[in-house]
Motif scaffolding. Structure first.
Motif, short mmCIF file in Angstrom:
data_model
loop_
_atom_site.label_atom_id
_atom_site.label_comp_id
_atom_site.label_asym_id
_atom_site.label_seq_id
_atom_site.Cartn_x
_atom_site.Cartn_y
_atom_site.Cartn_z
N GLU A 195 -57.82 -37.67 9.56
CA GLU A 195 -58.84 -37.64 8.35
C GLU A 195 -57.74 -37.41 7.04
OE1 GLU A 195 -62.33 -34.85 6.77
OE2 GLU A 195 -61.33 -34.30 8.89
N ILE A 196 -56.92 -36.75 6.99
CA ILE A 196 -56.07 -36.89 5.81
C ILE A 196 -55.51 -38.10 5.50
CG2 ILE A 196 -53.86 -35.88 4.66
CD1 ILE A 196 -54.82 -33.06 6.38
N LYS A 197 -54.90 -38.83 6.63
CA LYS A 197 -54.51 -40.31 6.30
C LYS A 197 -55.55 -41.19 5.90
CE LYS A 197 -50.65 -40.10 10.02
NZ LYS A 197 -50.44 -40.54 11.59
N GLU A 198 -56.56 -40.94 6.40
CA GLU A 198 -57.70 -41.93 5.85
C GLU A 198 -58.08 -41.56 4.34
OE1 GLU A 198 -61.20 -40.87 8.26
OE2 GLU A 198 -60.16 -41.78 10.09
N ASN A 199 -57.74 -40.37 3.94
CA ASN A 199 -57.84 -40.18 2.57
C ASN A 199 -56.55 -40.55 1.75
OD1 ASN A 199 -60.58 -39.03 1.93
ND2 ASN A 199 -60.00 -37.56 3.39
N ASP A 200 -55.63 -41.29 2.41
CA ASP A 200 -54.42 -41.54 1.77
C ASP A 200 -53.55 -40.25 1.17
OD1 ASP A 200 -54.84 -44.31 1.85
OD2 ASP A 200 -55.95 -44.61 0.27
N TYR A 201 -53.49 -39.30 2.24
CA TYR A 201 -52.84 -38.21 1.97
C TYR A 201 -53.47 -37.42 0.58
CZ TYR A 201 -50.03 -39.73 5.55
OH TYR A 201 -49.45 -40.32 6.85
#
Length: 204
Positions: free
Chosen positions: A189-195
């Motif tokens: 989920e965090i990766k999907e938000n570009d960190y």
């Protein structure tokens, strides 16, 4: 600590610029609690590219904002079984460029345990967060707590009541979703938000 009865003789007090001249050497600690100056200037000199505190991130924090330099410095002094809590401005959650790269590195190393959003004006004129770090984590997720709306309003400064503090602590310990208050976000989920760690992305 003096207010809580810790004797002065038990202190090892160091005074100086902890980024430019690290007084602790290779020492590591069970607990690191830090409240560095927000978005302070620092030299970001080339010599720090070879400093073990900062070199593993592959990039230095910008000269005009030392927040991530303080994070990396503090992480360096945290032992593998310890816990670190550091008070910082909201900008560390989403600013890009070098700070974004350092944030991504820290998340990928699985050091970030929790992001806690605090009410405005606990500190004069600014909104703050607490980041909690552990190096030896067994899960790959991050707990987000939005405690920004629960406080006792003061004339010039807001306060956290005992009830507010207890709710934050219990939510941290339970590590479960709480509607409109907390969310356990997976690394995917965090990766999907570009960190980007901006709390409203995870706690609506």
């Amino acid at each position: 600590m003096l207010l809580h009865g810790v004797k002065y003789n038990d202190f090892d007090i160091q005074n100086g610029d902890t980024l430019e001249a690290d007084a602790f050497g290779d020492r590591q600690f069970d607990a690191v609690v830090a409240n560095p100056p927000f978005s302070a200037d620092w030299t970001a000199a080339d010599k720090f590219n070879n400093d073990d505190r900062f070199s593993k991130a592959g990039v230095l924090a910008p000269r005009s904002k030392a927040d991530y330099a303080f994070i990396l410095h503090s992480l360096y002094h945290l032992n593998n079984e310890g816990t670190m809590a550091i008070v910082l401005p909201h900008g560390v959650l989403f600013r890009g460029a070098a700070e974004g790269k350092i944030r991504q590195t820290i998340i990928e190393k699985n050091y970030l345990d929790a992001v806690i959003g605090l009410p405005a004006n606990l500190f004069y004129g600014t909104s703050t967060i607490i980041l909690v770090f552990k190096k030896n984590r067994t899960t790959r997720d991050v707990l987000f707590i939005d405690a920004s709306n629960e406080f006792e309003k003061g004339k010039n400064q807001n306060n956290l009541s005992e009830e507010n503090i207890t709710k934050i602590i219990e939510t941290y310990r339970n590590r479960q979703d709480v509607d409109k208050y907390a969310h356990v976000a997976s690394i995917e989920e965090i990766k999907e938000n570009d960190y980007n760690l901006n709390i409203p992305r995870y706690v609506d």
